[in-house]
Design a protein around this motif. Structure first.
Motif, PDB file in Angstrom:
ATOM      1  N   ALA A 329       0.824  -1.209   0.000  1.00 27.19           N
ATOM      2  CA  ALA A 329       0.000   0.000   0.000  1.00 27.19           C
ATOM      3  C   ALA A 329       0.858   1.260   0.000  1.00 27.19           C
ATOM      4  N   ALA A 330       1.967   1.235   0.747  1.00 30.96           N
ATOM      5  CA  ALA A 330       2.841   2.399   0.818  1.00 30.96           C
ATOM      6  C   ALA A 330       3.530   2.648  -0.520  1.00 30.96           C
ATOM      7  N   VAL A 331       3.952   1.571  -1.184  1.00 33.92           N
ATOM      8  CA  VAL A 331       4.609   1.712  -2.481  1.00 33.92           C
ATOM      9  C   VAL A 331       3.609   2.216  -3.519  1.00 33.92           C
ATOM     10  N   ALA A 332       2.385   1.683  -3.496  1.00 31.19           N
ATOM     11  CA  ALA A 332       1.356   2.138  -4.433  1.00 31.19           C
ATOM     12  C   ALA A 332       1.080   3.625  -4.250  1.00 31.19           C
ATOM     13  N   ALA A 333       0.978   4.063  -3.011  1.00 34.26           N
ATOM     14  CA  ALA A 333       0.739   5.477  -2.745  1.00 34.26           C
ATOM     15  C   ALA A 333       1.903   6.336  -3.227  1.00 34.26           C
ATOM     16  N   ALA A 334       3.123   5.829  -3.077  1.00 34.01           N
ATOM     17  CA  ALA A 334       4.305   6.601  -3.454  1.00 34.01           C
ATOM     18  C   ALA A 334       4.386   6.832  -4.958  1.00 34.01           C
ATOM     19  N   VAL A 335       3.816   5.913  -5.751  1.00 30.99           N
ATOM     20  CA  VAL A 335       3.859   6.093  -7.210  1.00 30.99           C
ATOM     21  C   VAL A 335       2.576   6.732  -7.736  1.00 30.99           C
ATOM     22  N   GLY A 336       1.694   7.125  -6.837  1.00 30.18           N
ATOM     23  CA  GLY A 336       0.497   7.855  -7.235  1.00 30.18           C
ATOM     24  C   GLY A 336      -0.702   7.008  -7.570  1.00 30.18           C
ATOM     25  N   ALA A 337      -0.681   5.743  -7.187  1.00 27.64           N
ATOM     26  CA  ALA A 337      -1.841   4.880  -7.431  1.00 27.64           C
ATOM     27  C   ALA A 337      -2.887   5.124  -6.357  1.00 27.64           C
ATOM     28  N   GLY A 338      -4.143   4.953  -6.724  1.00 29.38           N
ATOM     29  CA  GLY A 338      -5.226   5.184  -5.774  1.00 29.38           C
ATOM     30  C   GLY A 338      -5.615   3.945  -5.004  1.00 29.38           C
ATOM     31  N   GLY A 339      -4.673   3.092  -4.681  1.00 30.64           N
ATOM     32  CA  GLY A 339      -4.932   1.834  -3.997  1.00 30.64           C
ATOM     33  C   GLY A 339      -4.040   0.771  -4.592  1.00 30.64           C
ATOM     34  N   THR A 340      -4.180  -0.470  -4.134  1.00 24.96           N
ATOM     35  CA  THR A 340      -3.322  -1.544  -4.628  1.00 24.96           C
ATOM     36  C   THR A 340      -3.933  -2.285  -5.805  1.00 24.96           C
ATOM     37  N   GLY A 341      -5.124  -1.867  -6.257  1.00 21.05           N
ATOM     38  CA  GLY A 341      -5.750  -2.529  -7.390  1.00 21.05           C
ATOM     39  C   GLY A 341      -7.242  -2.270  -7.397  1.00 21.05           C
ATOM     40  N   HIS A 342      -7.931  -2.928  -8.327  1.00 21.86           N
ATOM     41  CA  HIS A 342      -9.375  -2.735  -8.469  1.00 21.86           C
ATOM     42  C   HIS A 342     -10.135  -3.436  -7.364  1.00 21.86           C
ATOM     43  N   ALA A 343     -11.098  -2.728  -6.790  1.00 24.60           N
ATOM     44  CA  ALA A 343     -12.018  -3.312  -5.803  1.00 24.60           C
ATOM     45  C   ALA A 343     -13.417  -3.133  -6.352  1.00 24.60           C
ATOM     46  N   HIS A 344     -14.124  -4.225  -6.564  1.00 25.08           N
ATOM     47  CA  HIS A 344     -15.360  -4.207  -7.334  1.00 25.08           C
ATOM     48  C   HIS A 344     -16.470  -3.358  -6.714  1.00 25.08           C
ATOM     49  N   PHE A 345     -16.526  -3.263  -5.413  1.00 25.29           N
ATOM     50  CA  PHE A 345     -17.639  -2.529  -4.801  1.00 25.29           C
ATOM     51  C   PHE A 345     -17.166  -1.253  -4.103  1.00 25.29           C
ATOM     52  N   ARG A 346     -15.920  -0.849  -4.414  1.00 23.92           N
ATOM     53  CA  ARG A 346     -15.394   0.357  -3.795  1.00 23.92           C
ATOM     54  C   ARG A 346     -15.913   1.583  -4.534  1.00 23.92           C
TER      55      ARG A 346
END
Length: 346
Positions: A329-346
């Motif tokens: 999660a920390a690495v994803a945030a550092a590269v500007g991703a909005g999470g670690t992947g797709h969540a179907h009901f998010r």
């Protein structure tokens, strides 16, 4: 970048589902369905009859909803058919199997043009044909009044060819984490389309028609893969399934991943530079490329098309995914991703 073609009209054409009727639609779709190698009885009866050479059947289902998984102004009907088939065929490959047949459920507005449905059928058939698979049956129904959206439910069946199925739960500390196929291209293409453009065409087409490495699944099973899954929701998210089911830490080697997925001055870097982002965000968290992720015993010779991108470690603190030892999660945030992947009901 060039802008996409205009929105497809949604009027009631003379050749619509309403005019042609259920059996007229079925006849037109079946005419484009192709022939499954294992089919003894194909479309036209109450049920298909298939041979199961292995004695076991791999089965998986995905649902595609217009407006969430595809848009008609972004994708041709053939694109939609290819994409719907690929999402399921990749799941069969991820078990170490080869797809043999598809069953398709369709709900659509009554003003849907039958030519559009014929295009979807053609795309399904074209994606299946190299595997010797085809659509062998299904069902059609009118969408709920006012919904306006097409829904495709596709079930894929497959054969293991005498192999043991490769599960998500078999990864062990010391295993090598490996990848087959590309990552980040579909997500990059989606980012381009969302901004009203349609180039670079390579990434846009990757979003419209993913190209899973189907043969890599059986090859990995034959080479002794201990665990495997397809990457439909993002590398970090799907690696999390392997970690959780196996009770291990899956550690991604960032440098190895970059070497395996990012070409110097490739389209992902070009689009990221234009949009002011980091292409690694798409690689780590982008879905719908349907690459395959697997673990192999240490020292195993990886099959052609597979690249080592990490390792499996003990999980004294619980199952987890890390990148060079850092929390996903920390690495994803550092590269500007909005999470670690797709969540179907998010």
């Amino acid at each position: 970048m060039t802008r996409p073609r205009p929105l497809v009209p949604r009027d009631d054409p003379a050749d619509s589902v309403r005019v042609v009727g259920e059996f007229g639609v079925i006849a037109r779709v079946v005419a484009r369905a192709g022939r499954a190698r294992v089919a003894e009885v194909g479309p036209g009866d109450d049920a298909a009859v298939l041979r199961a050479p292995d004695g076991r059947v791999v089965a998986t289902t995905d649902v595609l909803v217009e407006g969430r998984h595809f848009r008609r102004d972004w994708s041709s009907p053939e694109d939609v058919g290819h994409k719907a088939a690929a999402a399921n065929l990749a799941d069969v490959a991820a078990m170490g199997g080869v797809a043999t047949a598809l069953l398709v459920g369709l709900a659509c507005p009554v003003d849907t043009a039958t030519t559009w449905l014929e295009g979807v059928a053609a795309g399904l058939a074209a994606e299946c044909a190299p595997l010797g698979a085809a659509v062998v049956g299904g069902d059609t129904v009118a969408a709920a009044p006012g919904s306006g959206a097409v829904v495709l439910s596709v079930t894929a069946l497959g054969d293991l060819g005498g192999r043991a199925p490769v599960l998500r739960s078999g990864a062990r500390p010391g295993d090598v984490l490996a990848l087959a196929g590309r990552l980040g291209w579909s997500a990059c293409g989606l980012a381009v389309l969302r901004r009203g453009f349609s180039s670079p065409i390579a990434v846009v087409q990757a979003h419209r028609r993913p190209t899973p490495p189907y043969a890599a699944g059986p090859d990995a099973a034959d080479a002794g893969a201990t665990a495997m899954c397809d990457v439909s929701d993002g590398l970090l998210a799907d690696a999390g399934h392997l970690a959780e089911e196996s009770g291990v830490v899956v550690d991604v080697d960032r440098a190895a991943l970059v070497r395996a997925t990012l070409q110097p001055s490739g389209p992902l870097q070009q689009v990221a530079a234009a949009l002011g982002g980091d292409p690694l965000a798409w690689v780590l968290t982008g879905g719908e490329d349907h690459a395959l992720l697997a673990t192999f015993p240490a020292g195993a010779v990886l099959p052609a098309g597979w690249a080592a991108v990490g390792a499996v470690r003990e999980a004294p603190g619980g199952a987890a995914v890390t990148v060079d030892g850092e929390p996903a999660a920390a690495v994803a945030a550092a590269v500007g991703a909005g999470g670690t992947g797709h969540a179907h009901f998010r």
